[in-house]
Design an enzyme around this catalytic site. Sequence first.
Site, PDB file in Angstrom:
ATOM      1  N   SER A 247      81.208  66.652  55.924  1.00  0.00           N
ATOM      2  CA  SER A 247      80.602  64.713  55.816  1.00  0.00           C
ATOM      3  C   SER A 247      79.424  64.491  55.162  1.00  0.00           C
ATOM      4  CB  SER A 247      80.124  64.353  57.053  1.00  0.00           C
ATOM      5  OG  SER A 247      80.589  63.155  57.122  1.00  0.00           O
ATOM      6  N   LYS A 251      79.018  66.128  51.190  1.00  0.00           N
ATOM      7  CA  LYS A 251      78.807  65.354  49.957  1.00  0.00           C
ATOM      8  C   LYS A 251      77.367  66.492  49.588  1.00  0.00           C
ATOM      9  CE  LYS A 251      78.719  61.047  52.627  1.00  0.00           C
ATOM     10  NZ  LYS A 251      80.078  60.819  53.424  1.00  0.00           N
ATOM     11  N   TRP A 338      87.599  56.200  57.546  1.00  0.00           N
ATOM     12  CA  TRP A 338      86.366  55.804  56.854  1.00  0.00           C
ATOM     13  C   TRP A 338      86.351  56.974  55.790  1.00  0.00           C
ATOM     14  CZ3 TRP A 338      83.428  52.210  56.478  1.00  0.00           C
ATOM     15  CH2 TRP A 338      82.168  52.162  56.491  1.00  0.00           C
ATOM     16  N   HIS A 388      87.976  62.904  62.299  1.00  0.00           N
ATOM     17  CA  HIS A 388      86.635  63.528  61.614  1.00  0.00           C
ATOM     18  C   HIS A 388      86.123  64.496  62.407  1.00  0.00           C
ATOM     19  CE1 HIS A 388      83.376  62.427  58.482  1.00  0.00           C
ATOM     20  NE2 HIS A 388      82.409  62.617  59.182  1.00  0.00           N
TER      21      HIS A 388
HETATM   22  C1  GTR Z   1      79.454  58.355  58.700  1.00  0.00           C
HETATM   23  C2  GTR Z   1      79.200  58.022  56.599  1.00  0.00           C
HETATM   24  C3  GTR Z   1      80.270  58.596  56.661  1.00  0.00           C
HETATM   25  C4  GTR Z   1      80.050  60.408  57.223  1.00  0.00           C
HETATM   26  C5  GTR Z   1      79.512  60.460  58.455  1.00  0.00           C
HETATM   27  C6  GTR Z   1      78.613  62.150  58.856  1.00  0.00           C
HETATM   28  O1  GTR Z   1      78.455  57.796  59.397  1.00  0.00           O
HETATM   29  O2  GTR Z   1      79.366  57.274  56.691  1.00  0.00           O
HETATM   30  O3  GTR Z   1      80.096  58.453  55.530  1.00  0.00           O
HETATM   31  O4  GTR Z   1      78.743  61.287  55.725  1.00  0.00           O
HETATM   32  O5  GTR Z   1      78.521  59.788  59.027  1.00  0.00           O
HETATM   33  O6  GTR Z   1      77.725  62.742  58.682  1.00  0.00           O
HETATM   34  O7  GTR Z   1      79.451  62.221  59.671  1.00  0.00           O
END
Ligand code: GTR
Length: 410
Positions: A247, A251, A338, A388
């Site tokens: 997540s 990045k 998402w 996720h």
């Molecule tokens: C979310 C964000 C994503 C992702 C995520 C995370 O809220 O919108 O881009 O990085 O967090 O880090 O769990």
Amino acid sequence: MNESTNYDEGKVGNHPLPNVLECEDGTQVRDSACWISKRRPEILDLFSRYVYGKSPAQQIEIEWEEISVNLNALGGRAKRYEIAIFCGGKNRGVRVDLALYIPNSATNPVPLFLGCNFNGNQAVDSDSSIPINTRWMRNTEDGKSVVNNHATDYARGFEATRWPLEQIIEKGFGVATFYYGDIEADHPEGWKTGVRAALSPDKDLTQFEDDDWGAISAWSWGLCRAMDYLVTNLAVDSQKIALIGHSRLGKAALWAGAQDERFALVLSNNSGAGGISLARRNFGESIASINENFPHWFSGNYKRFNQSPQTLPIDMHEMAALIAPRPLYIASAQEDLWADPKGEFLAGKFAEPVYSLFGKPGLGVTEWPPVNQPVGENIGYHLRSGKHDVTAYDWEQFLRFASLHFRIPQ
Ligand code: GTR
């Protein structure tokens, strides 16, 4: 998520991607030499100016100190060390506490997975005897910190928090991890007590330029400093360090791997927008919403593209290309719309011409593969069923991919 979020494949738009093999002066890249000397540095520069922001280029002084050692961690399977890494001087910089696990069965330097963690080193490990990291406790008590969401996830049994250490160690790999908040707390004011202030002459009064580093760039920088330490540790095979991140930390792992070619392999798990998914596809999280929800993550310049992702001078297939010719694994999850799983796949797909310059096959498929059917040689990919997270299934694929590329017999 807001009302304008698009989840309709028919409405993603059809904006042409920047040509990864065309230099800014129009030169076409035809071989790896031209890629390495000309196009690659251009793309790196564009990402740092317009997306993540520039981190300090100068060599930073680092010192370290072993603060604990357990020769019989994980039921006797591993040695567990904690190393305090002082980045930028003991009193001036930031301190990162790196947890390092080395398999007790190892007779040679070991390959290793390195990644930041969300909840502190103690949370990664199921060994409840590990003392709670007090700095982590302070951060989670900070009501402003968005990372607190992950603390709640942890309580709910969110798998990404805990790493399958036993399984990784049994496959012959070491693990190194640190809490990302050691570098900078994850909220808009977090920089004031993190590395971005510590290394700046104006400290917490710093006025950032539009191309200065954001928090993701700072976390990536921390991964590179952990690497500075790891290359000195003789128990570690520093030619075989795989960078992993989930997540927002995916990045950070991508950006660290793009900049620092000492990382031999990169694993992006559900890294989504501002990670590996194509920004030009209007699907799931947009540049506008990520900048609105997390104004501290990216450079000031990135906000210029809130309403016009198609004007961004690069896109995320070029992030994948920056990892080439090193192996890259992209993991998506079916219900993680998402993060735009298809956009994550396509970034890998459109990076293939750069892998080809090195004679390396990429994904080996032309279509987005069905769920739970991993593909790929030098660019690995799977779409896992579910939400996720980082699950046992994801780790199985990462271990298989890294073992193959690092030639670890399984
Ligand atoms: C979310 C964000 C994503 C992702 C995520 C995370 O809220 O919108 O881009 O990085 O967090 O880090 O769990």
